[in-house]
Design a protein around this motif. Structure first.
Motif, PDB file in Angstrom:
ATOM      1  N   VAL A 293     -11.606 -36.862  66.773  1.00 33.94           N
ATOM      2  CA  VAL A 293     -12.996 -36.962  66.086  1.00 33.94           C
ATOM      3  C   VAL A 293     -13.936 -37.061  67.202  1.00 33.94           C
ATOM      4  O   VAL A 293     -14.843 -36.421  67.440  1.00 33.94           O
ATOM      5  N   MET A 294     -13.582 -38.117  68.265  1.00 28.72           N
ATOM      6  CA  MET A 294     -14.447 -38.286  69.285  1.00 28.72           C
ATOM      7  C   MET A 294     -14.551 -37.170  70.372  1.00 28.72           C
ATOM      8  O   MET A 294     -15.374 -36.740  70.835  1.00 28.72           O
ATOM      9  N   ARG A 295     -13.329 -36.406  70.349  1.00 30.96           N
ATOM     10  CA  ARG A 295     -13.442 -35.368  71.176  1.00 30.96           C
ATOM     11  C   ARG A 295     -14.280 -34.185  70.837  1.00 30.96           C
ATOM     12  O   ARG A 295     -14.844 -33.402  71.377  1.00 30.96           O
ATOM     13  N   SER A 296     -14.271 -34.150  69.579  1.00 29.46           N
ATOM     14  CA  SER A 296     -15.232 -33.023  68.770  1.00 29.46           C
ATOM     15  C   SER A 296     -16.723 -33.289  69.000  1.00 29.46           C
ATOM     16  O   SER A 296     -17.461 -32.827  69.350  1.00 29.46           O
ATOM     17  N   ILE A 297     -16.907 -34.571  68.682  1.00 25.36           N
ATOM     18  CA  ILE A 297     -18.160 -35.160  69.181  1.00 25.36           C
ATOM     19  C   ILE A 297     -18.585 -35.030  70.616  1.00 25.36           C
ATOM     20  O   ILE A 297     -19.915 -34.325  70.653  1.00 25.36           O
ATOM     21  N   ILE A 298     -17.923 -35.113  71.584  1.00 28.94           N
ATOM     22  CA  ILE A 298     -18.339 -35.029  72.885  1.00 28.94           C
ATOM     23  C   ILE A 298     -18.338 -33.381  73.068  1.00 28.94           C
ATOM     24  O   ILE A 298     -19.439 -33.183  73.894  1.00 28.94           O
ATOM     25  N   ASN A 299     -17.686 -32.683  72.482  1.00 33.06           N
ATOM     26  CA  ASN A 299     -17.793 -31.131  72.639  1.00 33.06           C
ATOM     27  C   ASN A 299     -19.046 -30.545  71.890  1.00 33.06           C
ATOM     28  O   ASN A 299     -19.165 -29.366  71.751  1.00 33.06           O
ATOM     29  N   GLY A 300     -19.740 -31.476  70.992  1.00 34.07           N
ATOM     30  CA  GLY A 300     -21.005 -31.001  70.182  1.00 34.07           C
ATOM     31  C   GLY A 300     -20.682 -30.479  69.105  1.00 34.07           C
ATOM     32  O   GLY A 300     -21.442 -29.970  68.439  1.00 34.07           O
ATOM     33  N   ASP A 301     -19.486 -30.605  68.450  1.00 36.25           N
ATOM     34  CA  ASP A 301     -19.139 -30.427  67.178  1.00 36.25           C
ATOM     35  C   ASP A 301     -19.672 -31.229  66.217  1.00 36.25           C
ATOM     36  O   ASP A 301     -19.637 -32.363  66.435  1.00 36.25           O
ATOM     37  N   ASN A 302     -19.880 -30.949  64.926  1.00 33.60           N
ATOM     38  CA  ASN A 302     -19.986 -31.675  63.817  1.00 33.60           C
ATOM     39  C   ASN A 302     -18.735 -32.247  63.177  1.00 33.60           C
ATOM     40  O   ASN A 302     -17.919 -31.533  63.174  1.00 33.60           O
ATOM     41  N   VAL A 303     -18.978 -33.488  62.860  1.00 31.45           N
ATOM     42  CA  VAL A 303     -17.699 -33.963  62.051  1.00 31.45           C
ATOM     43  C   VAL A 303     -18.095 -34.923  60.890  1.00 31.45           C
ATOM     44  O   VAL A 303     -19.428 -35.127  60.580  1.00 31.45           O
ATOM     45  N   GLU A 304     -17.061 -35.020  59.971  1.00 32.35           N
ATOM     46  CA  GLU A 304     -17.453 -35.725  58.634  1.00 32.35           C
ATOM     47  C   GLU A 304     -17.828 -37.280  58.918  1.00 32.35           C
ATOM     48  O   GLU A 304     -17.266 -37.773  59.828  1.00 32.35           O
ATOM     49  N   ALA A 305     -18.679 -37.914  58.129  1.00 30.61           N
ATOM     50  CA  ALA A 305     -18.958 -39.125  58.337  1.00 30.61           C
ATOM     51  C   ALA A 305     -17.808 -40.039  57.766  1.00 30.61           C
ATOM     52  O   ALA A 305     -17.468 -41.314  58.187  1.00 30.61           O
ATOM     53  N   LEU A 306     -16.908 -39.632  56.827  1.00 30.01           N
ATOM     54  CA  LEU A 306     -15.853 -40.408  56.378  1.00 30.01           C
ATOM     55  C   LEU A 306     -14.662 -39.468  56.460  1.00 30.01           C
ATOM     56  O   LEU A 306     -14.351 -38.685  55.735  1.00 30.01           O
ATOM     57  N   ILE A 307     -13.421 -39.966  57.192  1.00 25.79           N
ATOM     58  CA  ILE A 307     -12.213 -39.262  57.383  1.00 25.79           C
ATOM     59  C   ILE A 307     -11.169 -40.211  57.036  1.00 25.79           C
ATOM     60  O   ILE A 307     -10.903 -40.958  57.771  1.00 25.79           O
ATOM     61  N   HIS A 308     -10.585 -40.078  55.707  1.00 26.07           N
ATOM     62  CA  HIS A 308      -9.846 -40.864  55.215  1.00 26.07           C
ATOM     63  C   HIS A 308      -8.207 -40.442  55.719  1.00 26.07           C
ATOM     64  O   HIS A 308      -7.948 -39.301  55.369  1.00 26.07           O
TER      65      HIS A 308
END
Length: 320
Positions: A293-308
């Motif tokens: 998830v952190m890698r996606s954020i750094i790459n500018g991608d959108n991520v879900e707020a809750l990932i169970h």
């Protein structure tokens, strides 16, 4: 004479306080230097530098979270530094978070156990450092995403398992802490489910501070005071072991035990039929997924707020 002795006593106290402050300052400076050295030596080689702050430095559960994060980092040209206090201590966790913010890594993954973490999480976000919470969440903060177990839902599942297997319930709860958000959610799920059933009664709750010896002592005291207890819940990973040790010391084999997690010792207790049900979490998966998830954020991608991450009840050691 008394006045002179009092002055000497005050001087000794002031000296002790000064020495304590000095040692604390040196400890913080050493920590900051440690983080700075890691960033200089590891991250500036072109890899994203992530700080992960867990509940404790060395613990069977958190070692798996760390291992998952480190494995992902190795496979994706990232560097993750895992930090945690020697013993569970939110204040020390916050100090680690504060120093991590000062260093300005590319991202921070943190187990956020109480609301007192929110100002620091928001500060990191305001300074352009993305924050992901893991294992325990602060949804009222500005963190981008939470990765971990749906703790309330698993508390409900534990209680439903007890309702399905015990007729008249007199329950005791050994929780890791009374203050940590994820432990509170688990206990809330249990209580909300049991209190809605007339056949169930919650007799007592005590905290182990996620230590096996404390879980044993608290359980022993609870069973001595409330011998009618026939169900025990273990909310954190080492609680189940302490619960069983206390039961054995009191020759109690008539108690239905449900708890977290599927660590090796807990699974042996399940195999020996000393524990009825365990909650299977995926700490290694939490480490891997939080880094993804952190890698996606750094790459500018959108991520879900809750990932169970995956979690379920286990009653058979052959299907963990």
């Amino acid at each position: 004479m008394q006045t002179k002795e009092w002055r000497i006593f005050v001087a000794i106290i002031m000296l002790a306080l000064s020495l304590f402050g000095l040692f604390l300052l040196l400890d913080i400076q050493a920590l900051q230097g440690q983080i700075e050295d890691k960033k200089t030596n590891e991250a500036l080689a072109g890899r994203d530098y992530i700080v992960m702050i867990g509940e404790v430095d060395d613990h069977a559960y958190w070692n798996l979270v760390r291992d998952g994060a480190e494995s992902y980092a190795k496979n994706h040209q990232m560097y993750v530094q895992y930090l945690g206090p020697e013993n569970p201590n939110p204040e020390q966790q916050r100090e680690l978070l504060r120093k991590a913010i000062d260093i300005k890594p590319d991202g921070i993954i943190v187990q956020s156990v109480t609301g007192s973490f929110i100002p620091l999480i928001n500060q990191a976000m305001n300074e352009g450092i993305p924050v992901v919470t893991v294992d325990s969440d602060q949804p009222d903060s500005n963190r981008i995403s939470y990765v971990g177990t749906d703790n309330y839902a698993m508390g409900v599942a534990m209680a439903e398992d007890v309702l399905a297997n015990v007729d008249q319930i007199e329950a005791g709860i050994i929780t890791g802490t009374a203050t940590n958000h994820h432990h509170q959610l688990r206990v809330a799920g249990i209580k909300d489910t049991l209190t809605s059933d007339k056949s169930a009664n919650i007799v007592s709750t005590a905290a182990s501070n996620i230590k096996r010896i404390n879980a044993r002592e608290k359980t022993y005291q609870m069973l001595q005071r409330y011998p009618k207890i026939n169900v025990l819940f273990g909310i954190s990973a080492l609680d189940v072991i302490g619960i069983v040790e206390a039961m054995e010391a009191l020759n109690r084999d008539d108690i239905y035990v449900v708890g977290f997690d599927t660590l090796t010792e807990n699974m042996q207790l399940l195999s020996d039929e000393k524990v009825a049900t365990l909650v299977s979490q995926q700490p290694y998966q939490m480490g891997v997924k939080s880094m993804d998830v952190m890698r996606s954020i750094i790459n500018g991608d959108n991520v879900e707020a809750l990932i169970h991450t995956d979690s379920r009840l286990v009653k058979d050691v052959h299907h963990p």
